[in-house]
Design a protein around this motif. Structure first.
Motif, PDB file in Angstrom:
ATOM      1  N   ARG A   1       7.862  -3.698 -15.329  1.00 22.11           N
ATOM      2  CA  ARG A   1       6.987  -2.726 -15.989  1.00 22.11           C
ATOM      3  C   ARG A   1       5.671  -2.699 -15.236  1.00 22.11           C
ATOM      4  N   ILE A   2       5.102  -1.509 -15.097  1.00 22.43           N
ATOM      5  CA  ILE A   2       3.803  -1.415 -14.416  1.00 22.43           C
ATOM      6  C   ILE A   2       2.736  -2.031 -15.320  1.00 22.43           C
ATOM      7  N   ALA A   3       2.071  -3.055 -14.787  1.00 24.89           N
ATOM      8  CA  ALA A   3       1.100  -3.808 -15.586  1.00 24.89           C
ATOM      9  C   ALA A   3      -0.309  -3.282 -15.371  1.00 24.89           C
ATOM     10  N   SER A   4      -0.614  -2.881 -14.134  1.00 29.91           N
ATOM     11  CA  SER A   4      -1.953  -2.347 -13.882  1.00 29.91           C
ATOM     12  C   SER A   4      -1.942  -1.491 -12.621  1.00 29.91           C
ATOM     13  N   ILE A   5      -2.873  -0.603 -12.533  1.00 25.71           N
ATOM     14  CA  ILE A   5      -3.033   0.258 -11.361  1.00 25.71           C
ATOM     15  C   ILE A   5      -4.506   0.268 -11.001  1.00 25.71           C
TER      16      ILE A   5
ATOM     17  N   ALA B   1       0.825  -1.216   0.000  1.00 27.84           N
ATOM     18  CA  ALA B   1       0.000   0.000   0.000  1.00 27.84           C
ATOM     19  C   ALA B   1       0.858   1.264   0.000  1.00 27.84           C
ATOM     20  N   ALA B   2       1.907   1.289   0.832  1.00 23.81           N
ATOM     21  CA  ALA B   2       2.725   2.499   0.940  1.00 23.81           C
ATOM     22  C   ALA B   2       3.513   2.748  -0.344  1.00 23.81           C
ATOM     23  N   GLU B   3       4.099   1.704  -0.890  1.00 16.79           N
ATOM     24  CA  GLU B   3       4.874   1.861  -2.118  1.00 16.79           C
ATOM     25  C   GLU B   3       3.947   2.207  -3.292  1.00 16.79           C
ATOM     26  N   SER B   4       2.754   1.619  -3.297  1.00 17.33           N
ATOM     27  CA  SER B   4       1.795   1.926  -4.364  1.00 17.33           C
ATOM     28  C   SER B   4       1.383   3.398  -4.306  1.00 17.33           C
ATOM     29  N   LYS B   5       1.124   3.864  -3.106  1.00 15.60           N
ATOM     30  CA  LYS B   5       0.730   5.260  -2.929  1.00 15.60           C
ATOM     31  C   LYS B   5       1.840   6.198  -3.420  1.00 15.60           C
ATOM     32  N   HIS B   6       3.075   5.851  -3.070  1.00 11.65           N
ATOM     33  CA  HIS B   6       4.215   6.667  -3.495  1.00 11.65           C
ATOM     34  C   HIS B   6       4.300   6.678  -5.028  1.00 11.65           C
ATOM     35  N   ALA B   7       4.111   5.502  -5.627  1.00 11.93           N
ATOM     36  CA  ALA B   7       4.211   5.391  -7.092  1.00 11.93           C
ATOM     37  C   ALA B   7       3.110   6.196  -7.783  1.00 11.93           C
ATOM     38  N   MET B   8       1.904   6.110  -7.231  1.00 11.86           N
ATOM     39  CA  MET B   8       0.766   6.753  -7.902  1.00 11.86           C
ATOM     40  C   MET B   8       0.699   8.243  -7.609  1.00 11.86           C
ATOM     41  N   GLN B   9       0.833   8.605  -6.310  1.00 11.60           N
ATOM     42  CA  GLN B   9       0.522   9.980  -5.920  1.00 11.60           C
ATOM     43  C   GLN B   9       1.725  10.911  -5.949  1.00 11.60           C
ATOM     44  N   VAL B  10       2.905  10.381  -5.672  1.00  9.75           N
ATOM     45  CA  VAL B  10       4.090  11.243  -5.662  1.00  9.75           C
ATOM     46  C   VAL B  10       4.793  11.203  -7.023  1.00  9.75           C
ATOM     47  N   LEU B  11       5.081   9.986  -7.492  1.00 13.06           N
ATOM     48  CA  LEU B  11       5.809   9.869  -8.762  1.00 13.06           C
ATOM     49  C   LEU B  11       4.864   9.911  -9.965  1.00 13.06           C
ATOM     50  N   ARG B  12       3.583   9.712  -9.744  1.00 11.23           N
ATOM     51  CA  ARG B  12       2.555   9.754 -10.798  1.00 11.23           C
ATOM     52  C   ARG B  12       2.895   8.832 -11.971  1.00 11.23           C
ATOM     53  N   LEU B  13       3.271   7.623 -11.626  1.00 14.13           N
ATOM     54  CA  LEU B  13       3.614   6.645 -12.663  1.00 14.13           C
ATOM     55  C   LEU B  13       2.340   6.102 -13.324  1.00 14.13           C
ATOM     56  N   LYS B  14       2.490   5.665 -14.572  1.00 14.36           N
ATOM     57  CA  LYS B  14       1.352   5.154 -15.351  1.00 14.36           C
ATOM     58  C   LYS B  14       1.636   3.714 -15.791  1.00 14.36           C
TER      59      LYS B  14
ATOM     60  N   SER C   1       0.472  -3.069  -9.753  1.00 17.68           N
ATOM     61  CA  SER C   1       1.004  -4.397 -10.078  1.00 17.68           C
ATOM     62  C   SER C   1       2.054  -4.254 -11.157  1.00 17.68           C
ATOM     63  N   PHE C   2       3.015  -5.166 -11.128  1.00 17.22           N
ATOM     64  CA  PHE C   2       4.113  -5.078 -12.100  1.00 17.22           C
ATOM     65  C   PHE C   2       4.418  -6.453 -12.682  1.00 17.22           C
ATOM     66  N   GLU C   3       5.002  -6.452 -13.858  1.00 21.30           N
ATOM     67  CA  GLU C   3       5.535  -7.703 -14.420  1.00 21.30           C
ATOM     68  C   GLU C   3       7.055  -7.578 -14.500  1.00 21.30           C
ATOM     69  N   VAL C   4       7.722  -8.666 -14.138  1.00 21.70           N
ATOM     70  CA  VAL C   4       9.185  -8.670 -14.161  1.00 21.70           C
ATOM     71  C   VAL C   4       9.667  -8.852 -15.597  1.00 21.70           C
ATOM     72  N   LEU C   5      10.574  -7.983 -16.028  1.00 25.36           N
ATOM     73  CA  LEU C   5      11.126  -8.090 -17.383  1.00 25.36           C
ATOM     74  C   LEU C   5      12.476  -8.807 -17.381  1.00 25.36           C
ATOM     75  N   GLU C   6      13.312  -8.452 -16.394  1.00 24.41           N
ATOM     76  CA  GLU C   6      14.669  -9.000 -16.400  1.00 24.41           C
ATOM     77  C   GLU C   6      15.243  -8.950 -14.992  1.00 24.41           C
ATOM     78  N   ILE C   7      15.841 -10.054 -14.561  1.00 21.10           N
ATOM     79  CA  ILE C   7      16.526 -10.058 -13.274  1.00 21.10           C
ATOM     80  C   ILE C   7      17.845  -9.305 -13.429  1.00 21.10           C
ATOM     81  N   LEU C   8      18.080  -8.300 -12.569  1.00 19.84           N
ATOM     82  CA  LEU C   8      19.295  -7.484 -12.677  1.00 19.84           C
ATOM     83  C   LEU C   8      20.379  -7.961 -11.726  1.00 19.84           C
ATOM     84  N   SER C   9      19.961  -8.461 -10.574  1.00 24.18           N
ATOM     85  CA  SER C   9      20.941  -8.873  -9.570  1.00 24.18           C
ATOM     86  C   SER C   9      20.370 -10.037  -8.793  1.00 24.18           C
ATOM     87  N   ASN C  10      21.200 -11.040  -8.575  1.00 23.42           N
ATOM     88  CA  ASN C  10      20.730 -12.263  -7.925  1.00 23.42           C
ATOM     89  C   ASN C  10      21.137 -12.388  -6.477  1.00 23.42           C
ATOM     90  N   GLY C  11      22.013 -11.505  -6.022  1.00 23.61           N
ATOM     91  CA  GLY C  11      22.463 -11.634  -4.635  1.00 23.61           C
ATOM     92  C   GLY C  11      23.354 -10.482  -4.258  1.00 23.61           C
TER      93      GLY C  11
END
Lengths: 254, 254
Positions: free
Chosen positions: A52-56, A21-34, A62-72
């Motif tokens: 990539r943001i899949a739905s709001i 909830a907190a991260e979603s709020k930050h993404a939507m209301q502060v960063l205004r991501l689409k 919600s997001f879909e993973v495109l590529e793993i950047l770091s494993n550990g």
């Protein structure tokens, strides 16, 4: 610019997940991501991915993973700092700086001369700062801020074998940290535990307990450093030596 | 506890002198010092002395010098940092930390991506912070905060021979600062000039100008550090290597 980063504990590698909830709020209301915009997600244990943001909906992103950047975690060096917390905002500066530099774990230390009590609320606030810092500095594994211990407890709980244990206590004829780290068998500097006392320093009794248990005193030069400055400088130097030693596969000094 | 310290430019070695109006006020009204109490005075150029308060009138505190404690700067290492100032309170943290660590001179840098202008007022405020820090950390020679220059001006004004010039710009295949300092002729590391860019980094053009003039890029690891964290970590590592090299009379690595 790099995409904004979000903390998602235990996120699945595929197909994706949901911001809380907190991260979603930050993404939507502060960063205004689409929908469709790129983000990065990290799990705090070393895993990160481009996503990539899949739905709001009303409350969640919600997001879909495109590529793993770091494993550990990026390297095998372990640097743990036991520090008597300074007052007020300087606690936050301490945590922010140590986390950026790459310190593994922060162990607040209750000393005889401590000026700040590491209450449960304070620890929670500092762990929230760690999250913020990890998002900013692109660190994927959280720096753990533990519950406070006394010097006696620190001595008892330290059972890691072959770890270098150092205390910043620059009184008497004490060698500089850098010389101590460079002049020993280089294979040792992958595991370091360092203690930094409060503004008035460790008491004689605390120093005695640590030194009796095999801890070694180190100095950072002739000036009196603030707690957070000392801790950060010690961390920067120790990590530089450790990482260099690790990269070269052993000794730094022949 | 160590006696309180006061800044007295050009104080005579004997028999004594007078604190200026601001320092006198601090001594009388905040610290409530009395005739006969011990203080320390320092001149900002490396001279410090133990002194005793000899008299207090309405506006001024006079002191007599008891013993010279320090006759000059503590060592021959010169570390100058050219830094794009961060915003707000982080400027103060930057100056406070670099001064504690022992940086010789801070050169504010106006970069294409700078977020804060180093106005005359800002420079004056930062030099006041230096004074406060010197009193706290027992540093006797001031860290000079200069007027700002651009990267072009920095390149032109740097005429010190045989000085190592490094820029923190961790993009591409860039070696870590520690390895750069340890792997060269040790006699060189007594004179270092390091540049740290603003949050968005140096522009390609700025990097090109510096590298063309013989500056070398260095890294501090994989994370994105705040300006003041990067500057402090670079300073801590560079001073550790320089001081160790100086103490051992030359090379660090055989």
């Amino acid at each position: 610019m790099s995409p904004p980063r979000f903390f998602v504990p235990n996120f699945p590698r595929e197909p994706g997940g949901q911001l809380d909830a907190a991260e979603s709020k930050h993404a939507m209301q502060v960063l205004r991501l689409k929908v469709g915009q790129l983000i990065e997600v990290f799990d705090g244990a070393g895993l990160s991915a481009q996503a990539r943001i899949a739905s709001i909906d009303n409350k969640h992103v919600s997001f879909e993973v495109l590529e793993i950047l770091s494993n550990g975690p990026p390297h095998g060096v372990s640097l743990e700092m036991a520090v008597a917390l300074p007052r007020g905002d300087r606690q936050k500066i301490l945590v922010d700086t140590l986390c950026q530099l790459g310190v593994t774990r922060l162990q607040p230390l209750s000393c005889d001369r401590s000026v700040a009590e590491a209450t449960a609320n304070a620890i929670e606030r500092l762990n929230r700062q760690v999250l913020e810092t990890c998002k900013q500095c692109r660190r994927n594994e959280l720096m753990i801020v533990e519950s406070p211990v006394t010097v006696n407890e620190l001595v008892r709980m330290d059972s890691v074998k072959r770890r270098i244990r150092l205390l910043a206590h620059p009184y008497g004829d004490v060698p500089e940290l850098f010389d101590v780290l460079c002049r020993r068998d280089g294979t040792d500097v992958q595991q370091i535990l360092m203690a930094v006392g409060p503004e008035g320093g460790f008491t004689d009794d605390e120093v005695f307990r640590l030194v009796s248990a095999g801890w070694q005193q180190v100095s950072l030069g002739p000036r009196i450093l603030r707690v957070e400055t000392a801790a950060s400088a010690l961390a920067a130097i120790a990590l530089a030596v450790s990482n260099s030693s690790r990269a070269s596969g052993g000794n730094i000094i022949e």
